[in-house]
Motif scaffolding. Sequence first.
Motif, mmCIF file in Angstrom:
data_model
loop_
_atom_site.group_PDB
_atom_site.id
_atom_site.type_symbol
_atom_site.label_atom_id
_atom_site.label_comp_id
_atom_site.label_asym_id
_atom_site.label_seq_id
_atom_site.Cartn_x
_atom_site.Cartn_y
_atom_site.Cartn_z
ATOM 1 N N CYS A 122 0.800 -1.230 0.000
ATOM 2 C CA CYS A 122 0.000 0.000 0.000
ATOM 3 C C CYS A 122 0.829 1.274 0.000
ATOM 4 O O CYS A 122 0.302 2.355 -0.218
ATOM 5 N N ILE B 44 -5.348 -4.646 -5.339
ATOM 6 C CA ILE B 44 -5.417 -4.176 -3.949
ATOM 7 C C ILE B 44 -4.712 -2.831 -3.814
ATOM 8 O O ILE B 44 -5.223 -1.904 -3.188
ATOM 9 N N ARG C 82 -4.217 -0.582 -6.095
ATOM 10 C CA ARG C 82 -5.036 0.438 -6.765
ATOM 11 C C ARG C 82 -6.178 0.900 -5.844
ATOM 12 O O ARG C 82 -6.457 2.080 -5.742
ATOM 13 N N ARG C 83 -6.794 -0.048 -5.141
ATOM 14 C CA ARG C 83 -7.874 0.321 -4.204
ATOM 15 C C ARG C 83 -7.353 1.205 -3.080
ATOM 16 O O ARG C 83 -7.990 2.167 -2.685
ATOM 17 N N TYR C 84 -6.181 0.865 -2.537
ATOM 18 C CA TYR C 84 -5.594 1.696 -1.480
ATOM 19 C C TYR C 84 -5.319 3.110 -1.986
ATOM 20 O O TYR C 84 -5.590 4.086 -1.313
ATOM 21 N N THR D 9 -6.743 4.737 -4.280
ATOM 22 C CA THR D 9 -7.952 5.516 -4.563
ATOM 23 C C THR D 9 -8.738 5.817 -3.298
ATOM 24 O O THR D 9 -9.808 6.397 -3.361
ATOM 25 N N ASP E 270 -9.769 3.479 -0.852
ATOM 26 C CA ASP E 270 -10.512 2.365 -0.265
ATOM 27 C C ASP E 270 -9.579 1.620 0.681
ATOM 28 O O ASP E 270 -8.875 0.704 0.274
ATOM 29 N N ILE F 157 -10.164 -3.309 3.129
ATOM 30 C CA ILE F 157 -10.138 -4.467 2.235
ATOM 31 C C ILE F 157 -10.320 -5.687 3.106
ATOM 32 O O ILE F 157 -9.414 -6.092 3.829
#
Length: 91
Positions: free
Chosen positions: A22, A74, A76-78, A80, A82, A85
């Motif tokens: 992350c 994962i 990419r989600r962090y 942005t 998010d 998880i």
Amino acid sequence: MILILVSKPLISPVSDTSCELCGFDFENRKALASHARAHLRQLGLIEWKADGATSPIELLSELIRRDPVKVAAITRRYRTGDLYIKKVGCI
């Protein structure tokens, strides 16, 4: 007088106290290891010592190399925003 010029690398090396997954930075490796254990739990791994890794940091790094597509999703989600998880099965 002799002047010696030393060149510095253009890109600084990755800190050994930042999370590969992350990108969060930590004050020391103990804090990073605790953080890596949280990621391992998110990825469905509860018993990291059973896999023969010497540290949760090394195991997370190995998993990143083994399944880069899942890790990229994962990460990419962090990035942005998010940050939650939840655990979704084992790797």
